[in-house]
Scaffold this active site. Structure first.
Site, PDB file in Angstrom:
ATOM      1  N   HIS A  99       0.844  -1.200   0.000  1.00  0.00           N
ATOM      2  CA  HIS A  99       0.000   0.000   0.000  1.00  0.00           C
ATOM      3  C   HIS A  99       0.869   1.235   0.000  1.00  0.00           C
ATOM      4  O   HIS A  99       1.910   1.271   0.655  1.00  0.00           O
ATOM      5  CB  HIS A  99      -0.959   0.015   1.194  1.00  0.00           C
ATOM      6  CG  HIS A  99      -0.289  -0.192   2.517  1.00  0.00           C
ATOM      7  ND1 HIS A  99       0.142  -1.436   2.937  1.00  0.00           N
ATOM      8  CD2 HIS A  99       0.047   0.676   3.501  1.00  0.00           C
ATOM      9  CE1 HIS A  99       0.691  -1.323   4.135  1.00  0.00           C
ATOM     10  NE2 HIS A  99       0.669  -0.046   4.493  1.00  0.00           N
ATOM     11  N   HIS A 101       0.826   5.195   0.941  1.00  0.00           N
ATOM     12  CA  HIS A 101       0.093   6.215   1.691  1.00  0.00           C
ATOM     13  C   HIS A 101       0.119   7.547   0.934  1.00  0.00           C
ATOM     14  O   HIS A 101       1.191   8.014   0.531  1.00  0.00           O
ATOM     15  CB  HIS A 101       0.773   6.485   3.036  1.00  0.00           C
ATOM     16  CG  HIS A 101       0.729   5.368   4.022  1.00  0.00           C
ATOM     17  ND1 HIS A 101      -0.163   5.332   5.071  1.00  0.00           N
ATOM     18  CD2 HIS A 101       1.474   4.235   4.140  1.00  0.00           C
ATOM     19  CE1 HIS A 101       0.044   4.239   5.799  1.00  0.00           C
ATOM     20  NE2 HIS A 101       1.042   3.561   5.253  1.00  0.00           N
TER      21      HIS A 101
HETATM   22  P1  5GP Z   1       1.580   0.501   7.392  1.00  0.00           P
HETATM   23  O1  5GP Z   1       2.200   0.837   8.712  1.00  0.00           O
HETATM   24  O2  5GP Z   1       1.451  -0.987   7.165  1.00  0.00           O
HETATM   25  O3  5GP Z   1       2.252   1.215   6.259  1.00  0.00           O
HETATM   26  O4  5GP Z   1       0.127   1.127   7.469  1.00  0.00           O
HETATM   27  C1  5GP Z   1      -1.048   0.393   7.470  1.00  0.00           C
HETATM   28  C2  5GP Z   1      -2.181   1.391   7.474  1.00  0.00           C
HETATM   29  O5  5GP Z   1      -3.398   0.683   7.269  1.00  0.00           O
HETATM   30  C3  5GP Z   1      -2.328   2.164   8.790  1.00  0.00           C
HETATM   31  O6  5GP Z   1      -2.201   3.551   8.543  1.00  0.00           O
HETATM   32  C4  5GP Z   1      -3.720   1.777   9.283  1.00  0.00           C
HETATM   33  O7  5GP Z   1      -4.405   2.851   9.873  1.00  0.00           O
HETATM   34  C5  5GP Z   1      -4.401   1.304   8.021  1.00  0.00           C
HETATM   35  N1  5GP Z   1      -5.421   0.294   8.257  1.00  0.00           N
HETATM   36  C6  5GP Z   1      -5.258  -0.880   8.941  1.00  0.00           C
HETATM   37  N2  5GP Z   1      -6.407  -1.579   8.977  1.00  0.00           N
HETATM   38  C7  5GP Z   1      -7.318  -0.838   8.283  1.00  0.00           C
HETATM   39  C8  5GP Z   1      -8.691  -1.045   7.978  1.00  0.00           C
HETATM   40  O8  5GP Z   1      -9.323  -2.055   8.339  1.00  0.00           O
HETATM   41  N3  5GP Z   1      -9.314  -0.063   7.246  1.00  0.00           N
HETATM   42  C9  5GP Z   1      -8.657   1.055   6.823  1.00  0.00           C
HETATM   43  N4  5GP Z   1      -9.366   1.967   6.114  1.00  0.00           N
HETATM   44  N5  5GP Z   1      -7.348   1.280   7.099  1.00  0.00           N
HETATM   45  C10 5GP Z   1      -6.694   0.346   7.835  1.00  0.00           C
END
Ligand code: 5GP
Ligand code: ZN
Length: 115
Positions: A99, A101
């Protein structure tokens, strides 16, 4: 992958607020947003890393990111933005589905980007 939360969002089992989508990508709002409109660009196929994507999808990935960023900047009236991929545990990746951001930024918001 059955247990992946982003696969569940893509499959419609878990709800999310969609910004836009293409054949191969979905963009939806992050549930813990750093600023209004903070969103995630995800491939619809489960892969963990930016390096694992099918070669022909990199162009579409950038195009959908651009379209979503333009929409977010317009709709939420922010000044600036960061585009960030946390790729791998040491880089802060928590959800093991690639993903990107899109994080809106404004002067004085105090948000510190991971070093
Ligand atoms: P990472 O630290 O893996 O780059 O970020 C994962 C992101 O996914 C986090 O910012 C978190 O808030 C988001 N996230 C995790 N679970 C969900 C979910 O069920 N729905 C949504 N909309 N975002 C999620
Ligand atoms: Zn997944």
């Amino acid at each position: 992958m059955e247990s992946c939360i982003f696969c569940k969002i893509i499959g419609g089992e878990v709800s999310s607020e969609k910004i836009t989508e293409t054949d191969n990508f979905l963009v939806f709002r992050d549930m813990n947003e750093k600023a209004p409109g903070h969103s995630l660009v995800v491939p619809k196929t489960h892969i963990k890393s930016f390096l694992e994507m099918d070669r022909e999808l990199y162009g579409e990935f950038m195009e959908v990111t651009k379209a979503a960023t333009e929409k977010i900047m317009k709709d939420y009236k922010h000044e600036s933005f960061n585009l960030i991929i946390n790729d791998g545990e040491a880089a802060g990746q928590v959800v093991s589905h690639l993903h990107l951001h899109i994080i809106p930024r404004n002067v004085g918001d105090g948000y510190k980007i991971c070093p």
